[in-house]
Structures are given as structure tokens and as C-alpha cells.
Design an enzyme around this catalytic site. Structure first.
Site, PDB file in Angstrom:
ATOM      1  N   SER A   1      19.003  46.071 -60.167  1.00 55.23           N
ATOM      2  CA  SER A   1      19.069  46.773 -58.881  1.00 55.23           C
ATOM      3  C   SER A   1      19.379  45.871 -57.697  1.00 55.23           C
ATOM      4  O   SER A   1      19.753  46.359 -56.635  1.00 55.23           O
ATOM      5  CB  SER A   1      17.758  47.511 -58.612  1.00 55.23           C
ATOM      6  OG  SER A   1      16.713  46.609 -58.317  1.00 55.23           O
TER       7      SER A   1
ATOM      8  N   LYS B   1      13.251  44.591 -53.485  1.00 50.67           N
ATOM      9  CA  LYS B   1      14.219  45.348 -52.697  1.00 50.67           C
ATOM     10  C   LYS B   1      14.487  44.626 -51.378  1.00 50.67           C
ATOM     11  O   LYS B   1      13.803  43.678 -51.009  1.00 50.67           O
ATOM     12  CB  LYS B   1      13.702  46.764 -52.396  1.00 50.67           C
ATOM     13  CG  LYS B   1      13.383  47.595 -53.630  1.00 50.67           C
ATOM     14  CD  LYS B   1      14.606  47.901 -54.474  1.00 50.67           C
ATOM     15  CE  LYS B   1      14.228  48.566 -55.790  1.00 50.67           C
ATOM     16  NZ  LYS B   1      15.391  48.733 -56.685  1.00 50.67           N
TER      17      LYS B   1
END
Length: 200
Positions: free
Chosen positions: A63, A109
Site C-alpha cells: 500500500s 500510511k
């Protein structure tokens, strides 16, 4: 007639080895105990540092590509947000706020929105407060569907993965904004493999 000296005598400064053995044994035991105490203290210090100051984490999944790839090791600063707030562009580790079978313990993230910001994705671009963002850490336009403007409340952050290919990042577009209390720390740099060492 000459004097007869017993084999057990210590006359003339003669000492027998067995008489010193208890002292040697005690010295060895004391040194071993010192080593045990030193190792135990070092272990406790490392555990406390790992709990409250820093952490070493391994990247899993895709990701955060192309910035981070699987199996890279990160140094996580766990005290930085006690003295400052998360900022735009910070790469953070957070507790996974999602539910479901794919829930993980932690996620890595990037912060793209801070409290008070209005976040929107349209025309394959991220907009913050109405301004299209130039995201040099991505390699493609956003392939996932856009969404209407969202204004972040106090103590809430919007995070996204750097991998903007279709369906490649589970982030705030799926589970909503992230509470500050769910943020574990900031990823400062890659420390392994050696060929990939760099500050984030």
C-alpha cells in the site's frame, strides 16, 4: 637431627592450592552474577525504550509503494507527537481502525489531511482545501473512485497510502478519518536493507 615438616604445614610461606579454591569459586560466581544483572538491566531498558520511545517495524504489503516496499525495516519515533502534531506528508504508523477479516494490528500510511482541512478526490487528484496536491511520492494518478469534500474535525487526520493503483491501499477512503489517539508514531527512516537507507 633435622626438623620434620608435616605435609600439611604452611611453614616457610608454603600454601596449598585447595585452601584458595573457595575464594576462586566465590569470585567466579560474583562475576557471573554481575553479568546477569547487567544483561537484565539492559533488557529492561530496551523493553521500556521500545514501549515508549521508539520501535522497529517491518513493512508488509504494497500500500505504500513506491515509497516503501515489503520487508523494508523502519525506525518509528514514538515520542515525536508528544511535542508536536502530525503534519502533511508525515509517514505514520497507526492502529488499524477498520473492522472485518482483513483487519491488521498496525498500518503504515501518509498524512494528507490535518484537523480543519477539507479533503476531496476528483479527476484522479487529491485536493486539500480546494488546492490540487502535487504528490511526488506517487507514480500514477488516483485510480480509485473520487469522493465529495470531507472536513476534518479536531483531533482527526486523513491518511492515504502512496500506492494509488486501483484497490491497492486500505486507508481513510475506506475507514474514515483517524483519531490522533490511534497514531503510534512517525516513521523516520528506512534502516534495512542497507542499500535502501533513507529518511522519509
Amino acid at each position: 637431627m633435622g626438623q620434620v615438616i608435616s605435609p600439611d604445614s604452611t611453614e616457610h610461606g608454603e600454601n596449598n592450592g585447595p585452601q584458595n579454591q573457595p575464594g576462586k569459586k566465590n569470585g567466579w560466581a560474583a562475576e557471573l552474577w554481575d553479568w546477569v544483572k547487567t544483561i537484565a538491566i539492559a533488557f529492561v531498558i530496551m523493553v521500556l525504550l521500545n514501549m515508549f520511545v521508539f520501535n522497529l517495524s517491518m513493512v508488509k504489503g504494497e500500500s505504500m509503494q513506491p515509497t516503501l516496499v515489503a520487508s523494508e525495516r523502519l525506525f518509528i519515533n514514538k515520542v515525536v507527537y508528544r511535542f508536536s502534531e502530525p503534519s502533511h506528508g508525515d509517514v505514520i504508523v497507526l492502529k488499524d481502525p477498520s473492522d472485518g477479516p482483513d483487519k491488521k494490528e498496525f498500518l503504515v500510511k501518509r498524512v494528507v489531511g490535518v484537523p480543519g482541512d477539507t479533503i476531496e478526490v476528483k479527476d484522479q487528484k487529491l485536493y486539500v482545501n480546494g488546492v490540487a496536491q502535487q504528490e511526488g511520492y506517487t507514480d500514477v494518478p488516483i485510480e480509485d473512485p473520487g469522493f465529495e469534500p470531507i472536513t476534518l474535525e479536531e483531533g482527526s487526520y486523513f491518511v492515504m497510502g502512496d500506492n494509488r493503483h486501483l484497490g491497492k491501499s486500505k486507508d481513510s477512503r475506506m475507514f474514515g478519518s483517524v483519531k490522533e489517539s490511534d497514531i503510534v508514531g512517525r516513521a523516520e527512516f528506512i534502516f534495512w536493507p542497507l542499500s535502501e537507507i533513507k529518511k522519509l
